[in-house]
Design an enzyme around this catalytic site. Structure first.
Site: not given
Length: 343
Positions: A91, A104, A111, A115, A118, A162-163, A194, A216-218, A292, A335
């Site tokens: 996507e 994006c 991935c 996480c 996600c 993906g990373e 990212s 991407s810390l979170h 979300n 996200c």
């Protein structure tokens, strides 16, 4: 059949010289047709001689990712489900930003990072996307906007499926190709990568001077990051932050830290204080993203008042922090919601 989109410029030049036995300038002509004029066939390259077009068409084609499905959010965000040559799906998202769009981009099918918040991470890893597949998303995106009379595409964020740093070789080729004025002509200043953060790969990206990272810390501490991002946290937070302190930046540039707020998990004022101690206010800025709520995920969206309190707490530490407006959540384009599925 060779897909001409898979050639970075130097490889295309070698193909023209060695395989086609043609002059070097033919590579520039073909490159312009592919990336600037967005042709879909060799036959459309009308400044090539007819015999050359026939020889080229016998061994090569122009194959874009195909649009399998398109959804438009009530806020104008467009999510495109793309089919690749091997029938795998990814996507890409077109996000309206005043007089322009940001895209994006995905870098992998699936991935490997898993996480816990996600959707993409729950799919698992299938394979890396190729140079042509990654850049092909931009061709598709620009054409879609043009066909629908929408504003032009100006910014790119490698924040899709993906990373990106786990597909670093292809990513660097893409970043190198983007600003070519004979092709897509997208300045490096308009591209952001990212990543959850890998110190050795961040050093390579920094030395390339091709893009700034968005981290991407979170989570503001190692224990919490290990709980919600177990694979990313195999790199200790101290090592990640040390790598970011060494990341080369031009004057007035700053690294973006993405922080997804999960209700009751990482959204307390104490967490904000910990985050403030972690981020260098002169070198970093923070994007706050309200989670979300997603079916099948063990998290809830935070209260708006708590999100605003978190932001103000960071301000009290003299940090630059913004609440990023969530775009496309109603079509699962926000996200953490991408999962390459038709509606």
């Amino acid at each position: 059949m060779i897909n001409l989109l898979e050639f970075p410029y130097n490889d295309l030049e070698a193909f023209v010289l060695e395989d086609l036995k043609e002059s070097r300038f033919r590579a520039e002509q073909i490159w312009q047709w592919l990336w600037q004029k967005r042709v879909r066939s060799v036959e459309a390259m009308t400044n090539l001689s007819k015999p050359l077009r026939e020889r080229l068409a016998a061994i090569a084609e122009v194959r874009w990712p195909s649009i399998v499905d398109a959804q438009t959010s009530k806020d104008g965000t467009v999510k495109l489900l793309l089919g690749l040559a091997d029938n795998r799906l990814v996507e890409t998202v077109l996000i309206p930003m005043q007089d322009r769009y940001s895209q994006c981009l995905s870098t992998q099918v699936g991935c490997a990072m898993a996480c816990t918040f996600c959707n993409t991470g729950q799919l698992g890893f299938e394979r890396n996307m190729t140079f042509g597949e990654m850049l092909g998303q931009v061709l598709v995106g620009r054409q879609y906007l043009e066909d629908h009379g929408l504003n032009p595409l100006k910014n790119l964020v490698f924040m899709g499926m993906g990373e990106p740093l786990l597909n670093l070789d292809n990513l660097l080729k893409v970043l190198h190709a983007l600003p070519d004025t004979r092709g897509l002509n997208i300045s490096w200043r308009r591209s952001m990568v990212s990543t959850v953060g890998f110190p050795d790969k961040l050093k390579i990206l920094g030395d390339s001077e091709l893009a700034l990272p968005a981290i991407s810390l979170h989570a503001p501490n190692q224990e919490l990051r290990a709980r919600i991002m177990p694979k990313a946290a195999k790199v200790h937070l101290d090592d990640l932050m040390a790598a970011l302190r060494a990341y080369p930046m031009r004057p007035r540039e700053r690294i973006t830290f993405e922080y997804l707020l999960l209700k009751g998990v990482n959204d307390s004022l104490e967490h904000a204080d910990q985050l403030a101690r972690l981020v260098d206010r002169k070198r970093g800025k923070i994007n706050l993203i309200a989670y979300n709520a997603t079916e099948g995920m063990p998290y809830e969206a935070p209260d708006r008042a708590q999100v605003e309190a978190f932001e103000k707490r960071l301000w009290s530490h003299n940090l630059t922090a913004f609440i990023r407006r969530s775009m496309g959540s109603d079509i699962k384009a926000a996200c953490g919601q991408l999962k390459a599925a038709a509606k």
